[in-house]
Write a protein that holds these residues in place. Structure first.
Motif, mmCIF file in Angstrom:
data_model
loop_
_atom_site.group_PDB
_atom_site.id
_atom_site.type_symbol
_atom_site.label_atom_id
_atom_site.label_comp_id
_atom_site.label_asym_id
_atom_site.label_seq_id
_atom_site.Cartn_x
_atom_site.Cartn_y
_atom_site.Cartn_z
ATOM 1 N N GLY A 92 -10.926 34.582 -19.013
ATOM 2 C CA GLY A 92 -10.775 33.701 -20.175
ATOM 3 C C GLY A 92 -10.707 32.052 -19.396
ATOM 4 N N GLN A 93 -11.772 31.132 -19.817
ATOM 5 C CA GLN A 93 -12.106 30.091 -19.107
ATOM 6 C C GLN A 93 -11.548 28.637 -19.568
ATOM 7 N N VAL A 94 -10.800 29.276 -20.367
ATOM 8 C CA VAL A 94 -10.065 28.064 -21.463
ATOM 9 C C VAL A 94 -8.993 27.511 -20.783
ATOM 10 N N GLY A 95 -7.961 28.263 -20.230
ATOM 11 C CA GLY A 95 -6.683 27.853 -19.145
ATOM 12 C C GLY A 95 -7.283 27.830 -17.752
ATOM 13 N N PRO A 96 -6.068 27.787 -16.887
ATOM 14 C CA PRO A 96 -6.624 27.485 -15.482
ATOM 15 C C PRO A 96 -6.293 28.986 -15.721
ATOM 16 N N SER A 97 -6.789 29.319 -14.415
ATOM 17 C CA SER A 97 -7.255 30.650 -13.773
ATOM 18 C C SER A 97 -5.719 30.669 -12.876
ATOM 19 N N LEU A 98 -5.559 31.899 -12.488
ATOM 20 C CA LEU A 98 -4.121 31.536 -12.531
ATOM 21 C C LEU A 98 -3.533 32.856 -11.218
ATOM 22 N N ALA A 99 -5.465 33.324 -10.665
ATOM 23 C CA ALA A 99 -4.763 34.178 -9.662
ATOM 24 C C ALA A 99 -4.587 33.384 -8.435
ATOM 25 N N GLY A 100 -3.221 33.881 -7.436
ATOM 26 C CA GLY A 100 -2.876 32.778 -6.805
ATOM 27 C C GLY A 100 -1.503 31.256 -7.369
ATOM 28 N N VAL A 101 -0.888 31.587 -9.296
ATOM 29 C CA VAL A 101 -0.337 30.266 -9.123
ATOM 30 C C VAL A 101 1.091 30.496 -8.813
ATOM 31 N N ALA A 102 1.385 31.497 -7.790
ATOM 32 C CA ALA A 102 2.640 31.445 -7.322
ATOM 33 C C ALA A 102 2.978 30.373 -6.532
ATOM 34 N N GLU A 103 1.384 30.235 -5.484
ATOM 35 C CA GLU A 103 1.363 28.999 -4.597
ATOM 36 C C GLU A 103 1.862 27.212 -5.015
ATOM 37 N N ALA A 123 2.309 26.222 -8.484
ATOM 38 C CA ALA A 123 3.907 26.623 -9.154
ATOM 39 C C ALA A 123 4.209 25.544 -8.617
ATOM 40 N N GLY A 124 4.550 25.752 -7.098
ATOM 41 C CA GLY A 124 6.178 24.854 -6.634
ATOM 42 C C GLY A 124 6.218 23.125 -6.639
ATOM 43 N N THR A 125 4.131 23.509 -6.715
ATOM 44 C CA THR A 125 4.130 22.081 -5.948
ATOM 45 C C THR A 125 3.109 21.063 -7.360
ATOM 46 N N GLU A 175 9.994 29.193 -10.789
ATOM 47 C CA GLU A 175 10.270 29.951 -11.276
ATOM 48 C C GLU A 175 10.456 28.541 -12.670
ATOM 49 N N ASP A 176 11.250 27.215 -12.518
ATOM 50 C CA ASP A 176 10.983 26.279 -13.384
ATOM 51 C C ASP A 176 9.817 26.003 -14.049
ATOM 52 N N TYR A 177 8.691 26.058 -13.345
ATOM 53 C CA TYR A 177 7.587 25.248 -13.249
ATOM 54 C C TYR A 177 7.145 26.990 -14.427
ATOM 55 N N LEU A 178 7.391 27.687 -14.150
ATOM 56 C CA LEU A 178 6.267 28.482 -14.997
ATOM 57 C C LEU A 178 7.666 29.011 -16.406
ATOM 58 N N ARG A 179 8.487 28.770 -15.904
ATOM 59 C CA ARG A 179 9.220 28.797 -17.255
ATOM 60 C C ARG A 179 9.324 27.742 -18.538
ATOM 61 N N GLU A 180 8.888 26.582 -17.803
ATOM 62 C CA GLU A 180 8.760 25.428 -19.039
ATOM 63 C C GLU A 180 6.809 25.642 -19.530
ATOM 64 N N SER A 240 10.033 38.708 -17.582
ATOM 65 C CA SER A 240 8.908 39.399 -16.993
ATOM 66 C C SER A 240 7.606 38.728 -16.774
ATOM 67 N N LEU A 241 7.437 37.691 -17.548
ATOM 68 C CA LEU A 241 6.702 37.021 -17.109
ATOM 69 C C LEU A 241 6.090 36.353 -15.766
ATOM 70 N N ILE A 242 7.327 36.003 -16.108
ATOM 71 C CA ILE A 242 7.520 34.783 -14.460
ATOM 72 C C ILE A 242 7.372 36.015 -13.594
ATOM 73 N N ALA A 243 7.674 36.994 -13.200
ATOM 74 C CA ALA A 243 8.286 37.472 -11.825
ATOM 75 C C ALA A 243 6.326 38.080 -11.963
ATOM 76 N N PHE A 244 5.510 38.555 -13.179
ATOM 77 C CA PHE A 244 4.269 39.503 -12.918
ATOM 78 C C PHE A 244 3.365 38.241 -12.214
ATOM 79 N N LEU A 245 3.421 36.743 -13.217
ATOM 80 C CA LEU A 245 2.264 36.053 -12.517
ATOM 81 C C LEU A 245 2.608 35.425 -11.319
ATOM 82 N N GLN A 246 3.998 35.725 -10.816
ATOM 83 C CA GLN A 246 4.087 35.269 -9.027
ATOM 84 C C GLN A 246 3.439 36.769 -8.735
ATOM 85 N N THR A 247 2.884 37.591 -9.127
ATOM 86 C CA THR A 247 2.278 38.693 -8.002
ATOM 87 C C THR A 247 1.020 38.426 -8.254
#
Ligand code: CUA
Length: 347
Positions: free
Chosen positions: A281-292, A294-296, A304-309, A338-345
């Protein structure tokens, strides 16, 4: 004179032949041309029969009327030299006029009767019908097997062959439209309302279901698979889905569990997630490499807090260049973990 009449007759014959060829090519008795979905339910067959009856009646009237117009235009056109005496002038013909009022009236009354009977038959639900709740939301359909222990499924609908089903269709956000072209007509999913659609699929096959009402940026990806299977396969799938859901609920949060939640909630309709089938999907931002990133994204907020929010209050922070389109999902704390753990992979 003779030559002209002959020419007119030839033109008329050619015209009739072309129209007949088009119609016959389009509707050989019993067979459906490839541009019309093959009806695969009792209800779709009723609709298809009514469609073809109407088309054939309309075609007969069309050919008759158009042929007479073309014939008259050619046969009685002005010729040179002009005839020395005026041809007989006609003013009305009572018998003809009564006939062309009464014949169409009978055709229309007949069509009305057949249509009314078809409409009634389409709404008939046998007492053994299986109820399936359909909840539309941006941008996915969720299915609940209401009298099969509330088993849930998202993005995929399984139906046992020859089993009447009543879909109870509603929406939690905007108006969508539930449509499986080969099985029934489309029906709107409206917030605060339940619309019912009866379907008795009678061909074991896969179909594609779509949302048929423009409902937002992810509309084009609001698709689902429909599998019409035999009863044994259906019951097996039901059992698997039931035990799978129970196991997922009991399991400790994990990245694998997160991927299942990601798929079940239809996140891929709006986001790219490398390695997840259909997540383009192109509606929202790509989640590739979101872990890098997310903290900034937000100063002073950990990844983790950013992804939770982002999961709990999707529109508290919207990535620049995107709109506040993400719906608030129903998620348990374990699912969020679980989603936070998954997104960070995701790389
Ligand atoms: Cu939902 Cu279009």
């Amino acid at each position: 004179m003779h030559g002209i009449r002959q020419g007119a007759r030839h033109t008329l014959a050619a015209f009739t032949a072309v129209v007949a060829a088009v119609l016959l090519g389009a509707s050989p008795a019993g067979a459906q041309p490839s541009w019309v979905g093959e009806p695969a339910s009792i209800q779709a067959r009723l609709q298809s029969d009514l469609f073809w009856l109407t088309l054939v009646l309309a075609a007969v009237v069309f050919i008759l009327v158009e042929s007479l117009i073309v014939y008259s235009a050619l046969r009685f056109r002005r010729r040179a030299p002009l005839p020395s005496i005026e041809p007989p002038q006609v003013h009305g013909n009572t018998r003809l006029e009564v006939m062309w009022a009464i014949v169409p009236a009978f055709i229309l009354i007949g069509l009305f009767a057949v249509s009314a009977r078809t409409m009634t038959a389409l709404q008939e639900a046998p007492p053994n019908a299986m109820r399936i709740g359909v909840t539309a939301r941006q941008f996915q359909f969720d299915f609940t097997y209401l009298d099969r222990g509330g088993v849930r499924s998202s993005g995929e609908l399984r139906l046992p062959v020859n089993q009447p089903v009543i879909f109870e269709i509603t929406s939690v956000d905007v108006i969508h439209s539930f449509w499986i072209p080969e099985l029934q007509g489309k029906l709107d999913a409206i917030p605060g309302r339940v619309n019912k659609l009866v379907v008795t699929p009678d061909v074991v096959r896969s179909y594609r279901g779509v949302c048929a009402e423009l409902c937002g940026a992810g509309h084009a990806n609001m698709l689902f698979r429909v599998e019409v299977v035999n009863e044994a396969d259906f019951n097996q799938w039901l059992e698997q889905t039931r035990s799978g859901a129970a196991a997922a609920a009991a399991a400790a949060p994990s990245a694998e569990g997160g991927q299942q939640v990601f798929t079940a909630k239809g996140c891929g309709a709006c986001h790219v997630a490398p390695g997840v089938p259909g997540a383009v999907g192109q509606v929202g931002p790509s989640l590739a490499g979101v872990a890098e990133r997310a903290g900034t994204r937000k100063p002073g907020t950990s990844a983790e807090d950013y992804l939770r929010e982002s999961l709990r209050q999707p529109n508290a922070f919207v990535v620049p260049g995107f709109s506040a389109a993400m719906p608030t999902l129903e998620l348990t704390d374990s699912e969020v973990q679980s989603l936070i753990a998954f997104l960070q992979t995701l790389r």
